[in-house]
Motif scaffolding. Structure first.
Motif, PDB file in Angstrom:
ATOM      1  N   VAL A  94       0.828  -1.209   0.000  1.00 11.55           N
ATOM      2  CA  VAL A  94       0.000   0.000   0.000  1.00 11.55           C
ATOM      3  C   VAL A  94       0.869   1.270   0.000  1.00 11.55           C
ATOM      4  N   HIS A 127       3.057   2.090  -1.935  1.00 11.29           N
ATOM      5  CA  HIS A 127       3.316   2.574  -3.294  1.00 11.29           C
ATOM      6  C   HIS A 127       2.114   3.252  -3.937  1.00 11.29           C
ATOM      7  N   GLN A 128       0.954   3.246  -3.251  1.00  8.08           N
ATOM      8  CA  GLN A 128      -0.231   3.855  -3.858  1.00  8.08           C
ATOM      9  C   GLN A 128      -0.067   5.366  -3.919  1.00  8.08           C
ATOM     10  N   ARG A 129      -0.760   5.954  -4.881  1.00  5.64           N
ATOM     11  CA  ARG A 129      -0.708   7.403  -4.997  1.00  5.64           C
ATOM     12  C   ARG A 129      -1.989   8.016  -4.421  1.00  5.64           C
ATOM     13  N   PHE A 153      -5.699   6.897  -2.283  1.00  5.13           N
ATOM     14  CA  PHE A 153      -6.149   5.815  -1.400  1.00  5.13           C
ATOM     15  C   PHE A 153      -7.666   5.754  -1.360  1.00  5.13           C
ATOM     16  N   THR A 207      -0.558  -1.240 -11.813  1.00  2.33           N
ATOM     17  CA  THR A 207      -1.565  -0.188 -11.861  1.00  2.33           C
ATOM     18  C   THR A 207      -0.871   1.103 -12.258  1.00  2.33           C
ATOM     19  N   GLY A 224      -2.063   3.788 -11.223  1.00  2.00           N
ATOM     20  CA  GLY A 224      -2.377   4.667 -10.098  1.00  2.00           C
ATOM     21  C   GLY A 224      -3.535   5.603 -10.363  1.00  2.00           C
ATOM     22  N   LYS A 246     -10.595   3.313  -8.754  1.00  2.00           N
ATOM     23  CA  LYS A 246      -9.147   3.199  -8.863  1.00  2.00           C
ATOM     24  C   LYS A 246      -8.747   1.911  -9.564  1.00  2.00           C
ATOM     25  N   PRO A 258      -6.927  -1.122  -9.582  1.00  2.00           N
ATOM     26  CA  PRO A 258      -6.260  -1.799  -8.465  1.00  2.00           C
ATOM     27  C   PRO A 258      -4.968  -2.492  -8.895  1.00  2.00           C
ATOM     28  N   THR A 259      -4.080  -2.700  -7.938  1.00  2.00           N
ATOM     29  CA  THR A 259      -2.885  -3.508  -8.192  1.00  2.00           C
ATOM     30  C   THR A 259      -3.330  -4.932  -8.510  1.00  2.00           C
TER      31      THR A 259
END
Ligand code: HEC
Ligand code: HEC
Length: 401
Positions: free
Chosen positions: A119, A121-123, A125, A251, A253, A317, A319-320
């Motif tokens: 998480v 690495h997410q831009r 949330f 992703t 992002g 979003k 998702p990964t």
């Protein structure tokens, strides 16, 4: 003697023939990728990918805060009824997800719980990107009426009432948890964020394949199952999946509309990204606010120019795709139970359902049964092949006394 040598030669010849028959099937695929495919495969790694500490969180990567954050993640007393912890919904054994269609805290929610591995690495949330940083996304559930329904006062009482927590707080922030400290709730969320930053999943069969291709080690690359290799070709080519599911996290992002219905029973709608942008801009905990610890404010540029736009309605979003085997069911509303269902969704895509502009990339793929199975095999290869990774141990800090 002569006889035996002849036998020996014959069996060598048989073996050679067998190898000739077997070898192409096992080893042909790696060099069956074009130069541009190889380049795109390389772009999905290496893993783990580089990470810099969060400049907006003063205790990012701080060992004492990581310790405190881990304790608080499993702490049900942060909630109004003393029964709901972060880990109630974010279960470590399931990639920090709950296996439910939609989350259940104090009341039933309308969205699927996302896993928390990687998480950091997410831009953005949340499925709607309603948060621009990890600590505010960690603060939201504490206050959310439906999830934990906690408060700053309850959190302060909890921290002051426990000698260990108070001591860990002091070690992390350099001061005791005061009764009326407006920063306390934010600091608690920052500590929980610091712990979540340590949750990184191990390399997968896909990562080993990618690295082997980069080293031009075809023998190692051939260990990657042929079905996953064929699925990867669809992912990069016909499927155009990597347009959105890009890079080491799979992703870009950003947000998209892939035709997952956004109605909420009985009469509501989930506006997705459009609502998320409004929520984010109204939040006192966004990066434009006073709780951002990055004095340069460089981390706030993305938020500064954000405006809710009509085309964002119904976008969610991207998702990964790492750890999918741990995090079923899928999509923002958890309506697809298996990866087979996800692949069917893309294969039989209903273009009339694409409600936002600009998703012209997506066309029904009309995959055969065998191709669908290959794409599923590829998606599964983005999860670690061993048991779910144990959460990283927090680094040692001097015991609190
Ligand atoms: C009732 C179940 C529930 C509880 C309890 C809960 N969460 Fe969540 N969590 C969710 C759901 C559902 C979402 C998606 C929310 C959205 O899309 O707006 C989410 C989203 C998140 C995200 C964003 C992840 C991403 O990839 O976008 C983070 C981070 C997070 N939660 C951390 C926490 C922390 C920390 C706690 C405890 C303080 C917590 N959660 C408690 C259900 C829960
Ligand atoms: C236009 C961008 C885009 C493309 C192209 C795309 N996806 Fe997605 N994908 C998304 C978005 C957005 C979601 C989340 C949608 C939602 O929840 O409503 C998603 C969700 C998923 C999920 C569910 C993950 C989870 O944790 O819930 C999987 C699996 C997936 N996509 C695989 C694929 C595959 C395979 C392809 C190619 C056939 C593909 N995607 C093509 C944007 C895209």
């Amino acid at each position: 003697m002569t006889f035996r040598r002849t036998e020996h030669h014959r069996s060598r010849r048989v073996l050679a023939t067998l190898l000739f028959l077997v070898a192409p099937a096992a080893a042909a695929e790696p060099d069956g990728f074009s130069a541009s495919e190889l380049e795109r495969i390389a772009s999905h790694g290496p893993w783990p990918t580089e990470w810099l500490r969060d400049a907006g969180n003063r205790v990012s990567a701080n060992p004492a805060a990581i310790h405190l954050g881990q304790r608080l993640f499993f702490e049900p007393r942060l909630s109004a009824n003393g029964r709901v912890a972060c880990a109630t919904c974010h279960d470590p054994a399931r990639g920090f997800q709950d296996g439910r269609t939609t989350a259940r805290g104090l009341v039933d929610g309308t969205r699927n719980t996302p896993g928390l591995l990687n998480v950091r690495h997410q831009r953005w949330f949340g499925w709607d990107g309603g948060h621009d940083n990890l600590w505010s996304a960690s603060l939201r559930p504490i206050l959310d009426r439906g999830e934990m329904s906690g408060s700053a006062a309850r959190t302060a009482t909890l921290l002051r009432g426990s000698a260990t927590l108070a001591c860990q707080y002091r070690k992390a922030f350099g001061k005791a948890p005061a009764a009326t400290d407006p920063e306390l709730l934010v600091n608690v969320a920052k500590a929980i964020a610091a712990w979540q930053e340590t949750l990184v999943s191990p390399p997968t069969p896909f990562d080993r394949f990618r690295d082997a291709l980069e080293r031009k080690d075809l023998a190692a690359a051939a260990l990657y199952p042929a079905a996953a290799q064929r699925g990867l070709k669809i992912f990069l080519g016909r499927g155009q999946c990597s347009t959105c599911h890009a890079g080491p996290l799979f992703t870009n992002g950003e947000f998209g509309d892939i035709g997952v219905p956004f109605f909420i029973k009985p009469t509501g709608v989930d506006p997705g990204r459009q609502g998320g942008v409004k929520r984010l801009l109204a939040s006192p905990y966004n990066l434009l606010g006073t709780h951002n610890d990055d004095a340069t404010r460089r981390n706030a540029t993305g938020t500064q120019y954000l405006r809710p736009e009509h085309r964002n309605f119904g976008e969610f979003k991207v998702p990964t795709l790492r750890n999918l085997t741990l995090t079923a069911p899928y999509m923002h509303n958890g309506t697809l139970a298996t990866l087979r269902d996800v692949v069917r969704h893309y294969s039989e895509l209903d273009e009339d359902r694409l409600h936002a502009d600009g998703e012209r990339i997506l066309k029904p793929l009309n995959l055969s049964e065998a191709e669908s199975a290959d794409l599923v095999a590829f998606l599964e290869s983005l999860s670690p092949d061993a048991a779910p990774p144990a959460p990283a141990k927090p680094p040692a800090v001097a015991a609190c006394r």
